[in-house]
Design a protein around this motif. Structure first.
Motif, PDB file in Angstrom:
ATOM      1  N   UNK B  43       0.809  -1.227   0.000  1.00 23.23           N
ATOM      2  CA  UNK B  43       0.000   0.000   0.000  1.00 23.23           C
ATOM      3  C   UNK B  43       0.850   1.289   0.000  1.00 23.23           C
ATOM      4  N   UNK B  47       0.501   4.601  -2.485  1.00 22.01           N
ATOM      5  CA  UNK B  47      -0.441   5.607  -1.998  1.00 22.01           C
ATOM      6  C   UNK B  47       0.225   6.876  -1.464  1.00 22.01           C
ATOM      7  N   UNK B  50      -0.063  10.097  -3.488  1.00 17.43           N
ATOM      8  CA  UNK B  50      -1.268  10.931  -3.410  1.00 17.43           C
ATOM      9  C   UNK B  50      -1.211  11.885  -2.228  1.00 17.43           C
ATOM     10  N   UNK B  51      -0.312  11.607  -1.307  1.00 19.48           N
ATOM     11  CA  UNK B  51      -0.338  12.319  -0.021  1.00 19.48           C
ATOM     12  C   UNK B  51       0.947  13.109   0.230  1.00 19.48           C
TER      13      UNK B  51
END
Lengths: 176, 419
Positions: B43, B47, B50-51
């Protein structure tokens, strides 16, 4: 998201992470792990689970490893929610964080394999469509409900703080 | 009203003067540890883009590749390669590989600092509790949240106090003490709670022995297992040049959810029967159970004194011809010391196979997987179905001395027969 319907697959106590996702599959893709979900307890699990199916278990669901791949594998296999008497701590948080609803209910002994349940996440009410009974699960706490409503921790972080984080103001506000 | 050590650490981490069990807080994380198994590759790597695509504080992030090292196949090799490269790409200088299981490496590299909050993508992060550091395991998505924000939400847990008085008999160890503790409260007995260990017996134990105890707190469901840091802990930290941190202690009027008292002097060697960690009995009740593999190692019991105790039993003897004995020191430095002191030689001469420091055998990833119907005695922390290999294999958990004794006898036996 707030109301879930599904058919029950029922299991016992202490279903640990080595049973849910056996270690030898951890180097494989999440899809492969999902194909082997619950293999340590029931080799037919992935054949039996219906999309949105509800996994019902007894005491202490998910003890052992911090592997989030356990709830991910269950979710990818089709599990829509898990209802148990109580959960192991790390599994509970992981399930919430990946957007898989987990409910603690003391009345799970009244639920049978194959029953159809309707769960209201907001109130924690579980209606057993098959038997006509209603059970009360512990209502979800505020942080848990916020994360689940967003669809998991990533969309929650993205929605609430994504912009700030991207701007370099990476401070998660003290909300609770 | 007084606070427990756990409450004080959480209060400190969340910038509050007091907290009480049941409160929800956002806490600042002091150390975030990822391993190769459940770190960047799950993950996180996808991910984080995006952050903000960066970690909140590179100095507070540690990555330790220990599960798949050394790799048994190409997939595992590529997981190691990915983790190594990810650490470089994100500027994580605290990257360790091939040194041994992460919890031992964390201690030796000075990350187990009293009074701090540590989260790790491995459930046995509780091990840091031996230093009065609130160490706890979290999942990968949760770690992603920590990596981008430096914070985690916590529900302040109740603390259960386990008081061990008296002296352990010869042939009885920290492992027996924690197995007995888990038997007393059950594998879910400390769910969402902290276990704090205290009493004269705990004070007498070495820091290494205390790590065995804190390590297995999670096997009773605990969020962490804490022991008050004392001079032994400070001496350990000083020796490696690590910070003493801000040691915190439970107040005399702190509220504990339970208080359990045990007498160490009455405890015989313990063993956990397949397939649950709380199926614990006195070893006499398992006497004669035939085993095929004896494993000595892991973040639970692969430390210097563990190897030394096994060597004492195996010196001048031979591993039973029907048994494979495997030894994996919990770190490179332990291996070196054991090598210099002749311990490795003694174990090898007795017929043990000496493996790299790694998590491999403990969870059936490589280096000693069990076949169908095989039975092992292991100094590790879990005996679940499928844990060390085939799901029809069986695992008994016991102390290093009990592992060594069984390796000679070819069956489970009281280690005091060899001391």
């Amino acid at each position: 998201m707030l109301t879930l319907h599904g058919k029950v697959l029922k299991y016992g106590d202490n279903i640990n992470t080595d049973l849910i996702t056996p270690p030898q599959y951890l180097e494989k893709s999440l899809e492969v792990m999902a194909q082997h979900a619950m293999e340590g307890v029931d080799e037919q699990f992935t054949a039996k689970i219906t999309p949105g199916g509800i996994l019902v278990a007894g005491n202490n669901f998910g003890p052992g490893s911090s592997r989030e791949t356990s709830p991910i594998a269950l979710k990818l296999a089709g599990v829509g929610a898990i209802v148990a008497k109580f959960f192991a701590r790390i599994f509970y948080r992981n399930a919430v964080n990946i957007g898989l609803p987990v409910l603690e209910c003391s009345e799970v002994d009244k639920i049978s394999d194959g029953d159809v349940l309707s769960i209201n996440l907001q109130t924690g009410t579980i209606a057993n469509i098959t038997t006509g009974e209603t059970y009360q699960a512990t209502p979800l706490s505020e942080p848990v409900m916020d994360i689940l409503s967003a669809g998991g921790l990533i969309p929650f972080l993205e929605k609430k703080y994504g912009r700030d984080i991207a701007d370099g103001k990476n401070e998660a506000p003290h909300r609770y | 009203m007084g606070m427990t050590m756990a409450e004080k650490i959480i209060a400190r981490a969340s910038g509050k003067s007091t907290v009480k069990p049941g409160d929800f807080v956002w806490a600042n994380v002091d150390t975030a540890m990822m391993d190769d198994l459940l770190g960047p590759r799950v993950v996180i790597a996808d991910q984080i883009k995006k952050l903000g695509n960066r970690v909140w504080d590179k100095e507070k992030v540690v990555i330790i590749s220990d599960h798949y090292s050394p790799a048994a196949n190409i997939t595992q090799a590529e997981i190691l390669q990915f983790t190594r490269n990810w650490a470089k790409e994100y500027g994580i200088s605290k990257y360790y590989e091939g040194l041994g299981p992460c919890h031992q490496v964390l201690a030796e590299e000075g990350f187990d600092i009293p009074g701090t909050l540590m989260v790790g993508t491995d459930s046995h992060t509780t091990t840091a509790g031996a230093f009065g550091c609130f160490g706890t395991g979290i999942g990968s998505t949760e770690m992603l949240g920590v990596l981008v924000s430096g914070q985690i939400w916590l529900r302040v847990p109740e603390t259960m106090l386990l008081i061990w008085k008296g002296k352990l008999q010869t042939g009885v160890y920290a492992k027996d003490l924690i197995l007995r503790s888990i038997k007393a409260i059950g594998q879910a007995g400390a769910t969402y709670k902290v276990m704090e260990f205290t009493g004269s017996c705990i004070e007498d134990l070495t820091v290494d022995d205390r790590m065995t105890i804190a390590n297995m707190a999670v096997e009773a469901g605990a969020k962490t297992g804490l022991i008050a840091p004392d001079q032994k802990v400070f001496a350990y930290l000083e020796k490696i040049g690590a910070s003493k941190g801000t040691p915190l202690y439970s107040d005399p009027d702190a509220q504990f959810s339970e208080r359990l008292e045990f007498d160490a002097s009455e405890l015989p060697p313990q063993i956990a029967l397949p397939h649950e960690v709380d199926r614990v009995v006195d070893i006499a009740e398992a006497e004669g159970e035939v085993i095929h593999q004896a494993y000595l190692g892991s973040c639970t019991n692969g430390r210097y004194a563990d190897l030394a105790e096994a060597a004492k039993i195996l010196k001048g003897k031979k591993v039973h011809p029907d048994v494979r004995m495997l030894v994996s020191a919990a770190s490179r430095s332990i291996y070196h010391q054991a090598l210099k002191d002749g311990i490795i030689e003694t174990l090898s001469e007795a017929g043990a196979m000496i493996l790299a420091p790694s998590c491999g055998a403990c969870l059936g990833l490589h280096s000693g997987i069990l076949a169908r119907a095989e039975r092992a005695i292991s100094s590790t922390n879990r005996n679940f179905i499928g844990r060390m290999g085939h799901k029809e294999a069986e695992i008994f958990l016991a102390s290093p001395a009990s592992v060594a004794a069984a390796a000679i006898a070819g069956k489970i036996t009281d280690p005091r027969n060899y001391l």
